[in-house]
Design a protein around this motif. Structure first.
Motif, PDB file in Angstrom:
ATOM      1  N   ASN A  78       0.828  -1.212   0.000  1.00 21.96           N
ATOM      2  CA  ASN A  78       0.000   0.000   0.000  1.00 21.96           C
ATOM      3  C   ASN A  78       0.862   1.261   0.000  1.00 21.96           C
ATOM      4  OD1 ASN A  78      -2.257  -1.642   0.086  1.00 21.96           O
ATOM      5  ND2 ASN A  78      -2.417  -1.551   2.325  1.00 21.96           N
ATOM      6  N   ALA A  79       1.907   1.256   0.812  1.00 22.90           N
ATOM      7  CA  ALA A  79       2.773   2.430   0.881  1.00 22.90           C
ATOM      8  C   ALA A  79       3.499   2.652  -0.429  1.00 22.90           C
ATOM      9  CB  ALA A  79       3.767   2.261   2.021  1.00 22.90           C
ATOM     10  N   LYS A  80       3.851   1.579  -1.105  1.00 21.09           N
ATOM     11  CA  LYS A  80       4.563   1.722  -2.374  1.00 21.09           C
ATOM     12  C   LYS A  80       3.642   2.297  -3.446  1.00 21.09           C
ATOM     13  CE  LYS A  80       7.632  -0.788  -5.489  1.00 21.09           C
ATOM     14  NZ  LYS A  80       7.131  -0.136  -6.697  1.00 21.09           N
ATOM     15  N   ASP A  91       4.372   5.765  -5.345  1.00 20.79           N
ATOM     16  CA  ASP A  91       4.492   5.842  -6.803  1.00 20.79           C
ATOM     17  C   ASP A  91       3.550   6.916  -7.372  1.00 20.79           C
ATOM     18  OD1 ASP A  91       6.397   3.848  -6.783  1.00 20.79           O
ATOM     19  OD2 ASP A  91       4.977   2.219  -7.242  1.00 20.79           O
ATOM     20  N   ARG A  92       2.326   7.017  -6.803  1.00 18.06           N
ATOM     21  CA  ARG A  92       1.384   8.040  -7.276  1.00 18.06           C
ATOM     22  C   ARG A  92       1.929   9.436  -6.971  1.00 18.06           C
ATOM     23  NH1 ARG A  92      -2.602   6.742  -4.375  1.00 18.06           N
ATOM     24  NH2 ARG A  92      -3.464   5.191  -5.802  1.00 18.06           N
ATOM     25  N   ALA A  93       2.538   9.569  -5.768  1.00 15.41           N
ATOM     26  CA  ALA A  93       3.088  10.879  -5.405  1.00 15.41           C
ATOM     27  C   ALA A  93       4.247  11.259  -6.321  1.00 15.41           C
ATOM     28  CB  ALA A  93       3.539  10.864  -3.958  1.00 15.41           C
ATOM     29  N   ARG A  94       5.003  10.296  -6.727  1.00 12.04           N
ATOM     30  CA  ARG A  94       6.130  10.571  -7.637  1.00 12.04           C
ATOM     31  C   ARG A  94       5.604  11.064  -9.008  1.00 12.04           C
ATOM     32  NH1 ARG A  94       7.842   5.570  -5.491  1.00 12.04           N
ATOM     33  NH2 ARG A  94       9.567   5.789  -3.985  1.00 12.04           N
ATOM     34  N   GLN A  95       4.515  10.474  -9.460  1.00 13.92           N
ATOM     35  CA  GLN A  95       3.964  10.867 -10.757  1.00 13.92           C
ATOM     36  C   GLN A  95       3.365  12.282 -10.724  1.00 13.92           C
ATOM     37  OE1 GLN A  95       1.171   7.797 -11.752  1.00 13.92           O
ATOM     38  NE2 GLN A  95       2.768   6.249 -12.124  1.00 13.92           N
ATOM     39  N   ALA A 129       4.780  10.424   1.777  1.00 17.88           N
ATOM     40  CA  ALA A 129       4.539   9.174   1.045  1.00 17.88           C
ATOM     41  C   ALA A 129       5.813   8.356   0.911  1.00 17.88           C
ATOM     42  CB  ALA A 129       3.957   9.494  -0.317  1.00 17.88           C
ATOM     43  N   LEU A 130       6.905   9.046   0.617  1.00 19.97           N
ATOM     44  CA  LEU A 130       8.176   8.320   0.489  1.00 19.97           C
ATOM     45  C   LEU A 130       8.638   7.768   1.845  1.00 19.97           C
ATOM     46  CD1 LEU A 130      10.112  10.690  -1.968  1.00 19.97           C
ATOM     47  CD2 LEU A 130       8.867   8.576  -2.482  1.00 19.97           C
ATOM     48  N   ALA A 131       8.424   8.516   2.912  1.00 13.98           N
ATOM     49  CA  ALA A 131       8.805   8.039   4.248  1.00 13.98           C
ATOM     50  C   ALA A 131       7.978   6.829   4.646  1.00 13.98           C
ATOM     51  CB  ALA A 131       8.629   9.171   5.257  1.00 13.98           C
ATOM     52  N   ARG A 134       9.403   3.821   2.911  1.00  8.23           N
ATOM     53  CA  ARG A 134      10.625   3.324   3.526  1.00  8.23           C
ATOM     54  C   ARG A 134      10.336   2.611   4.849  1.00  8.23           C
ATOM     55  NH1 ARG A 134      12.527   8.381   1.534  1.00  8.23           N
ATOM     56  NH2 ARG A 134      12.166   9.344   3.577  1.00  8.23           N
ATOM     57  N   SER A 135       9.440   3.135   5.641  1.00 12.79           N
ATOM     58  CA  SER A 135       9.091   2.496   6.924  1.00 12.79           C
ATOM     59  C   SER A 135       8.462   1.128   6.695  1.00 12.79           C
ATOM     60  CB  SER A 135       8.135   3.385   7.706  1.00 12.79           C
ATOM     61  OG  SER A 135       8.753   4.613   8.041  1.00 12.79           O
ATOM     62  N   ALA A 136       7.606   1.044   5.687  1.00 15.09           N
ATOM     63  CA  ALA A 136       6.966  -0.240   5.386  1.00 15.09           C
ATOM     64  C   ALA A 136       7.990  -1.261   4.909  1.00 15.09           C
ATOM     65  CB  ALA A 136       5.879  -0.038   4.345  1.00 15.09           C
ATOM     66  N   ALA A 137       8.982  -0.817   4.113  1.00 15.78           N
ATOM     67  CA  ALA A 137      10.038  -1.725   3.656  1.00 15.78           C
ATOM     68  C   ALA A 137      10.868  -2.232   4.835  1.00 15.78           C
ATOM     69  CB  ALA A 137      10.928  -1.022   2.637  1.00 15.78           C
TER      70      ALA A 137
END
Length: 387
Positions: free
Chosen positions: A113-115, A119-123, A138-140, A143-146
């Motif tokens: 879900n975080a990824k 990805d949407r935020a990057r676009q 979103a990126l944080a 990373r936390s989910a990973a």
């Protein structure tokens, strides 16, 4: 008729001469048994006491907490490395593994879900439809989910390892000892509970010690030369030598202040497993070789308040005393390193008849003949009839 005094004196002298007897002949010199000594190189052997020890000894312990369900080996039997010896109740450990797997699955879902959000935020970031703050969040979150996924995988691995420890296996090949904990006991609670011990008894170690004086003797015997590994022969309790020889594999370099001795250790093959660790044994250790020493039968060596000595038949046939220095006994012989010369005829039998300064007849000594000279009659042999 008048007889002259001269005639009477002549007759008296003749009668006195007839009455004198010839002196008896001198007795022959006593016969003694001798050995002719020659210098030789003699192995430096020591009779010592040692103790057998296992080549390797491993404690088998409970590495996870739980209830001991059963013992899976016969006490005192030989086991192989990796063989299961005990089983700890695996049910709680399986539950812990399932819980860890569930946590990992949840972490993986959160990461997915975080990824997607990242990805949407990057676009959207290049079109300015999302703020810089939302992009960073979103990126944080991604990373936390990973990281949570990695932690979940580690937890699963740890739970799987703990479940594996429920089957307690032998760490080495050897002979398993007595069970230390009964079935149903709670083990591994706070510390690693000792369950049993496995000893590798082929080969075995033989631990023994050597005094400083004996060590100096060994070094003097070696004389700076390179020696092959010292040999050790173990004697069984009934006195018979063990059929396999051991080799010295360790020599300590620190003297024990309590005993004044240095520790040594030999490696002894034990394929039949007839010898057991912990046994005290007597052993003969060959620790070097002495050069140019003499071996004498013990019967030839005498002692007085001055020193040890032997009686020797000299070149002139007379008995001579020689003071000697004995090093040690070896079997039924003495090792002599001072006081003798090559070719000396040392008296072994007939010592009671030999006197220093008096002649003696030397004959070869025969040890199989009770120490009698070579031409002496045997006990069962009848003397020859007179002609």
């Amino acid at each position: 008729m008048r007889v002259s005094w001269f005639s009477i004196l002549a007759v008296s002298a003749a009668l006195a001469a007839c009455g004198k007897q010839a002196p008896p002949p001198a007795p022959p010199p006593p016969e003694v048994g001798v050995v002719t000594v020659k210098p030789a190189n003699v192995p430096l052997q020591k009779d010592l006491v040692g103790r057998l020890a296992a080549y390797r000894s491993a404690d088998v312990r409970a590495r996870v907490p739980g209830v001991l369900q059963r013992r899976a080996y016969a006490e005192g039997s030989d086991v192989r490395k990796g063989q299961v010896l005990f089983v700890i109740d695996p049910a709680p450990l399986r539950a812990a593994l399932s819980q860890a797997q569930a946590s990992l699955a949840q972490a993986q879902a959160n990461y997915t879900n975080a990824k997607v959000a990242a990805d949407r935020a990057r676009q959207l970031a290049p079109t300015n439809f999302i703020s810089k703050s939302d992009l960073d969040n979103a990126l944080a979150a991604e990373r936390s989910a990973a990281a949570a996924v990695q932690a979940g995988k580690a937890s699963v691995d740890s739970a799987r390892i703990n479940l594996g420890y429920a089957s307690v296996a032998s760490p080495i090949d050897g002979r398993a000892g007595k069970q230390q904990v009964t079935e149903g006991a709670l083990v591994g609670q706070g510390d690693a509970t000792l369950l049993t011990t496995v000893d590798q008894i082929d080969p075995l170690y033989v631990n023994f010690s050597l005094s400083i004086a004996e060590l100096e003797q060994v070094r003097a015997a070696q004389g700076g030369r390179t020696q092959s590994k010292a040999q050790v022969q173990v004697l069984l309790p009934d006195g018979t030598p063990y059929q396999r020889m051991g080799e010295l594999d360790f020599s300590g370099d620190v003297v024990d202040p309590a005993t004044g001795a240095i520790a040594l250790r030999a490696l002894l093959p034990n394929p039949d497993k007839t010898l057991l660790p912990g046994t005290y044994v007597t052993l003969k250790a060959t620790l070097g070789e002495q050069q140019n020493v003499f071996l004498l039968p013990q019967a030839a060596v005498q002692r007085d308040a001055t020193s040890a000595y032997v009686l020797v038949v000299g070149q002139d046939g007379k008995v001579v005393r020689k003071d000697i220095v004995t090093d040690r006994s070896q079997g039924n012989q003495w090792v002599v390193h001072l006081g003798l010369n090559a070719g000396d005829q040392v008296i072994v039998s007939g010592l009671q008849k030999a006197q220093p300064g008096q002649p003696a007849k030397a004959t070869p000594w025969q040890p199989d003949n009770g120490g009698a000279p070579a031409n002496a009659p045997k006990k069962d042999e009848k003397p020859a009839a007179k002609a």
